[in-house]
Design a protein around this motif. Structure first.
Motif, PDB file in Angstrom:
ATOM      1  N   ALA A  52       0.832  -1.205   0.000  1.00 43.61           N
ATOM      2  CA  ALA A  52       0.000   0.000   0.000  1.00 43.61           C
ATOM      3  C   ALA A  52       0.866   1.255   0.000  1.00 43.61           C
ATOM      4  CB  ALA A  52      -0.935  -0.002   1.210  1.00 43.61           C
ATOM      5  N   SER A  53       1.976   1.228   0.739  1.00 42.38           N
ATOM      6  CA  SER A  53       2.855   2.400   0.781  1.00 42.38           C
ATOM      7  C   SER A  53       3.524   2.641  -0.570  1.00 42.38           C
ATOM      8  CB  SER A  53       3.904   2.264   1.879  1.00 42.38           C
ATOM      9  OG  SER A  53       4.877   1.288   1.555  1.00 42.38           O
ATOM     10  N   MET A  54       3.739   1.584  -1.353  1.00 39.46           N
ATOM     11  CA  MET A  54       4.315   1.751  -2.686  1.00 39.46           C
ATOM     12  C   MET A  54       3.350   2.487  -3.602  1.00 39.46           C
ATOM     13  SD  MET A  54       6.438  -1.809  -3.438  1.00 39.46           S
ATOM     14  CE  MET A  54       5.656  -1.988  -4.977  1.00 39.46           C
ATOM     15  N   GLY A  55       2.057   2.344  -3.363  1.00 42.01           N
ATOM     16  CA  GLY A  55       1.070   3.037  -4.163  1.00 42.01           C
ATOM     17  C   GLY A  55       1.131   4.545  -4.001  1.00 42.01           C
ATOM     18  N   GLU A  56       1.750   4.989  -2.913  1.00 36.07           N
ATOM     19  CA  GLU A  56       1.890   6.422  -2.644  1.00 36.07           C
ATOM     20  C   GLU A  56       3.123   7.013  -3.322  1.00 36.07           C
ATOM     21  OE1 GLU A  56       1.974   6.601   1.622  1.00 36.07           O
ATOM     22  OE2 GLU A  56       0.049   5.573   1.798  1.00 36.07           O
ATOM     23  N   PHE A  62       5.449   6.390  -9.693  1.00 34.02           N
ATOM     24  CA  PHE A  62       6.030   5.238 -10.380  1.00 34.02           C
ATOM     25  C   PHE A  62       7.382   5.568 -11.010  1.00 34.02           C
ATOM     26  CE2 PHE A  62       6.328   2.149 -13.937  1.00 34.02           C
ATOM     27  CZ  PHE A  62       6.320   0.990 -13.180  1.00 34.02           C
ATOM     28  N   ASP A  63       7.511   6.749 -11.631  1.00 36.07           N
ATOM     29  CA  ASP A  63       8.790   7.136 -12.224  1.00 36.07           C
ATOM     30  C   ASP A  63       9.864   7.278 -11.161  1.00 36.07           C
ATOM     31  OD1 ASP A  63       7.847   7.114 -14.836  1.00 36.07           O
ATOM     32  OD2 ASP A  63       7.249   9.232 -14.765  1.00 36.07           O
ATOM     33  N   LYS A  64       9.497   7.789  -9.988  1.00 36.71           N
ATOM     34  CA  LYS A  64      10.461   7.917  -8.883  1.00 36.71           C
ATOM     35  C   LYS A  64      10.895   6.534  -8.404  1.00 36.71           C
ATOM     36  CE  LYS A  64      11.069  10.022  -4.328  1.00 36.71           C
ATOM     37  NZ  LYS A  64      12.441  10.389  -4.533  1.00 36.71           N
ATOM     38  N   MET A  65       9.927   5.597  -8.312  1.00 33.08           N
ATOM     39  CA  MET A  65      10.260   4.242  -7.895  1.00 33.08           C
ATOM     40  C   MET A  65      11.209   3.591  -8.902  1.00 33.08           C
ATOM     41  SD  MET A  65       7.836   0.980  -7.031  1.00 33.08           S
ATOM     42  CE  MET A  65       7.314   0.783  -8.711  1.00 33.08           C
ATOM     43  N   LEU A  66      10.922   3.766 -10.208  1.00 32.95           N
ATOM     44  CA  LEU A  66      11.813   3.205 -11.230  1.00 32.95           C
ATOM     45  C   LEU A  66      13.212   3.800 -11.120  1.00 32.95           C
ATOM     46  CD1 LEU A  66       9.569   3.011 -14.421  1.00 32.95           C
ATOM     47  CD2 LEU A  66      10.367   1.132 -12.978  1.00 32.95           C
ATOM     48  N   GLU A  67      13.285   5.087 -10.828  1.00 30.58           N
ATOM     49  CA  GLU A  67      14.582   5.760 -10.663  1.00 30.58           C
ATOM     50  C   GLU A  67      15.346   5.175  -9.477  1.00 30.58           C
ATOM     51  OE1 GLU A  67      17.675   8.563 -11.248  1.00 30.58           O
ATOM     52  OE2 GLU A  67      15.979   8.113 -12.564  1.00 30.58           O
ATOM     53  N   MET A  68      14.672   4.995  -8.347  1.00 30.49           N
ATOM     54  CA  MET A  68      15.332   4.449  -7.147  1.00 30.49           C
ATOM     55  C   MET A  68      15.839   3.026  -7.400  1.00 30.49           C
ATOM     56  SD  MET A  68      12.970   5.758  -3.929  1.00 30.49           S
ATOM     57  CE  MET A  68      11.783   4.466  -4.219  1.00 30.49           C
TER      58      MET A  68
END
Length: 139
Positions: free
Chosen positions: A15-19, A22-28
């Motif tokens: 659920a926290s990943m939904g916050e 997506f582009d930031k997650m891909l970057e990390m």
């Protein structure tokens, strides 16, 4: 030595990943993967599809029972993995500690991956597997 980092998360973690954008997650994740590539330790990395699209084959009866996801009493789901080639368990732990998707609800299980050399080399099935691995460039 090869180690698998098994990435796990609870419902809270997912659920926290939904916050997170997506582009930031891909970057990390991309930066972390790139770091391991540049260090020469990354052998494989894969994420898994939504558990609702998976199935479970349960061998507690005959014939086995196949059940569609999402799974019942699941406290943590296996969301992806890395396979690293590192010198020690301690080095695998250090890489796991740096994983970008972390926080409450996230865990990483670290398991050493056995090699074919650890099995009886005179076994016919090990010989066949070794030949396959050699033919496909894995050895």
């Amino acid at each position: 030595m090869k180690y698998m980092l098994v990435m796990r998360a609870t419902d809270e973690g997912y659920a926290s990943m939904g916050e997170v954008d997506f582009d930031k997650m891909l970057e990390m994740v991309g930066q972390f993967n790139d770091e391991m590539i540049r260090a020469g330790v990354l052998l494989a990395a894969e994420g898994l599809d939504d558990p609702a699209d998976g199935v479970v084959v349960d061998f507690s009866s005959e014939p086995p029972i196949v059940t569609d996801g999402p799974y019942g009493e699941t406290k943590e789901l296996f969301g992806g993995f890395y396979i690293l080639n590192v010198a020690s368990k301690e080095e695998a732990i250090e890489w796991a500690k740096r994983a970008p998707l972390a926080g409450p609800g996230f865990k990483t299980e670290i398991r050493r991956v056995s090699t074919i050399d650890e099995f009886p080399q005179d076994n016919e099935w090990i010989k066949k597997e070794r030949a396959w691995r050699e033919a496909t460039g894995q050895l």
